[in-house]
Design a protein around this motif. Structure first.
Motif, PDB file in Angstrom:
ATOM      1  N   SER A   1     -34.673  78.431  71.680  1.00 32.91           N
ATOM      2  CA  SER A   1     -32.730  77.524  72.164  1.00 32.91           C
ATOM      3  C   SER A   1     -32.582  78.516  73.423  1.00 32.91           C
ATOM      4  O   SER A   1     -31.946  77.117  74.028  1.00 32.91           O
ATOM      5  CB  SER A   1     -31.997  78.376  71.632  1.00 32.91           C
ATOM      6  OG  SER A   1     -31.824  78.718  70.008  1.00 32.91           O
ATOM      7  N   ALA A   2     -32.743  79.434  74.313  1.00 38.95           N
ATOM      8  CA  ALA A   2     -32.659  80.216  75.476  1.00 38.95           C
ATOM      9  C   ALA A   2     -33.708  79.288  76.318  1.00 38.95           C
ATOM     10  O   ALA A   2     -32.807  78.891  77.498  1.00 38.95           O
ATOM     11  CB  ALA A   2     -32.922  81.649  75.541  1.00 38.95           C
ATOM     12  N   GLU A   3     -34.485  78.453  76.298  1.00 36.84           N
ATOM     13  CA  GLU A   3     -34.912  77.884  76.844  1.00 36.84           C
ATOM     14  C   GLU A   3     -34.538  76.615  76.974  1.00 36.84           C
ATOM     15  O   GLU A   3     -34.704  75.870  77.622  1.00 36.84           O
ATOM     16  CB  GLU A   3     -36.309  77.874  76.073  1.00 36.84           C
ATOM     17  CG  GLU A   3     -37.815  77.360  77.436  1.00 36.84           C
ATOM     18  CD  GLU A   3     -39.239  78.231  76.842  1.00 36.84           C
ATOM     19  OE1 GLU A   3     -39.898  77.238  76.866  1.00 36.84           O
ATOM     20  OE2 GLU A   3     -39.453  79.159  77.061  1.00 36.84           O
ATOM     21  N   GLY A   4     -34.313  75.710  75.615  1.00 38.09           N
ATOM     22  CA  GLY A   4     -33.500  74.612  76.067  1.00 38.09           C
ATOM     23  C   GLY A   4     -32.116  74.944  76.324  1.00 38.09           C
ATOM     24  O   GLY A   4     -31.857  73.283  77.836  1.00 38.09           O
ATOM     25  N   ALA A   5     -31.425  75.720  76.712  1.00 40.11           N
ATOM     26  CA  ALA A   5     -30.917  75.848  77.163  1.00 40.11           C
ATOM     27  C   ALA A   5     -30.461  75.587  78.830  1.00 40.11           C
ATOM     28  O   ALA A   5     -29.932  74.981  79.601  1.00 40.11           O
ATOM     29  CB  ALA A   5     -29.665  76.694  77.429  1.00 40.11           C
ATOM     30  N   MET A   6     -31.623  76.788  79.420  1.00 36.07           N
ATOM     31  CA  MET A   6     -31.774  76.132  80.725  1.00 36.07           C
ATOM     32  C   MET A   6     -32.270  75.409  81.473  1.00 36.07           C
ATOM     33  O   MET A   6     -32.171  75.224  82.808  1.00 36.07           O
ATOM     34  CB  MET A   6     -33.121  77.542  80.664  1.00 36.07           C
ATOM     35  CG  MET A   6     -32.581  78.881  80.090  1.00 36.07           C
ATOM     36  SD  MET A   6     -32.399  79.568  81.967  1.00 36.07           S
ATOM     37  CE  MET A   6     -33.890  80.428  82.490  1.00 36.07           C
ATOM     38  N   ARG A   7     -32.231  73.842  80.523  1.00 37.38           N
ATOM     39  CA  ARG A   7     -33.599  73.048  81.054  1.00 37.38           C
ATOM     40  C   ARG A   7     -31.947  71.970  81.436  1.00 37.38           C
ATOM     41  O   ARG A   7     -31.404  71.541  80.747  1.00 37.38           O
ATOM     42  CB  ARG A   7     -34.434  72.341  80.006  1.00 37.38           C
ATOM     43  CG  ARG A   7     -35.387  72.794  80.878  1.00 37.38           C
ATOM     44  CD  ARG A   7     -37.162  72.115  79.430  1.00 37.38           C
ATOM     45  NE  ARG A   7     -38.013  73.344  79.266  1.00 37.38           N
ATOM     46  CZ  ARG A   7     -38.418  73.042  78.066  1.00 37.38           C
ATOM     47  NH1 ARG A   7     -38.453  72.110  77.012  1.00 37.38           N
ATOM     48  NH2 ARG A   7     -39.520  73.469  78.309  1.00 37.38           N
TER      49      ARG A   7
END
Lengths: 234, 38
Positions: free
Chosen positions: A228-234
């Protein structure tokens, strides 16, 4: 909790030591079979503990099917595993006792066959738990646990309902059954000791299963949070 | 070796084997938990 486990472990070790002393030295030598009869003190308690474990698996499986309790499922798999170990001891010590007394290692009489089937049912249960893929494994295993337990009363009653090579019951078997008091005493000590040992091993196995599941849940949550954190960074 | 010895040795081997297997699994689990904390 760890202290209680250590205390219980110590008491069980003392009780097992006393049970071994009773079985191998203190109990009188049986008049017709001789020393080989001392196998009785591990053979029967092993069957008893296996039955208790399979009963635990049966109850836990019903609880799991009713409310999907993960604790019940962890208990069910632990009980099945410990039960298989004790059932294995029963199945191996039986033929070793049978050979000098009956002259044969094995015969397909009802008691022996139903016991072997019982062992196969719970080995299948463990194989299912270990190798089946998919979300319904726990449910299928619980159903197998419920139906598999039907074999336990069949094993117990087989020597009461059928004429078998296996001896008729010596305890609670009617008028002509019974054990001499010193043999009964050694047997009851063995029964208590092996029941305590079975409970101890089951306790340890259950704790381990719970810990493993908690760890895997945490790992899964961490992976989801990371994704989820990776998705939010994109 | 008598049949009595064989039976008690078989029983001891099965139980000891299971305890060692439990111990190995517990060690592996502990190692995995410690590694995940780092």
């Amino acid at each position: 909790m760890k202290n209680w486990l250590a205390i219980f472990g110590l008491l069980t070790a003392v009780l097992l030591g006393y049970a071994m002393y009773q079985a191998l030295f203190a109990a009188p030598t049986e008049s017709t079979m001789g020393d080989v009869q001392r196998i009785f003190y591990i053979h029967v308690p092993s069957a008893w503990v296996a039955f208790l474990c399979f009963l635990g698996n049966f109850i836990a499986s019903i609880v799991y099917l009713k409310n999907r309790s993960q604790r019940a499922d962890a208990f069910a798999v632990s009980a099945a595993e410990v039960g298989v170990i004790f059932c294995s001891v029963n199945l191996i010590t039986g033929p070793i006792w049978a050979k000098p007394v009956w002259g044969i290692w094995w015969t397909w009489d009802v008691r022996l066959t139903t016991t072997l089937v019982l062992w196969l049912i719970y080995v299948s249960y463990l194989v299912l738990r270990r190798f089946a893929a998919g979300g319904q494994t726990q449910v299928v295993a619980a159903v197998l646990g419920v139906f598999g337990f039907i074999d336990v009363p069949l094993v117990y009653l087989s020597i009461r309902f059928f004429r078998t090579q296996h001896p008729q019951p010596v305890i609670a078997g009617g008028e002509n059954s019974g054990l001499a008091p010193p043999i009964l005493y050694a047997f009851l000590v063995g029964l208590a000791a092996w029941t305590a040992y079975g409970a101890l091993v089951l306790w340890i196995r259950y704790r381990m299963e719970r810990l493993r599941r908690d760890f895997e849940d945490q790992q899964a949550l961490r992976a989801i949070a990371g994704a989820s954190a990776e998705g939010a960074m994109r | 070796m008598t049949y009595l010895h064989a039976a008690y040795i078989a029983m001891a081997v099965i139980h000891l084997g299971y305890i060692l297997s439990l111990n190995a699994r517990a060690r592996r689990l502990r190692r995995d938990i410690e590694e995940s904390r780092r």
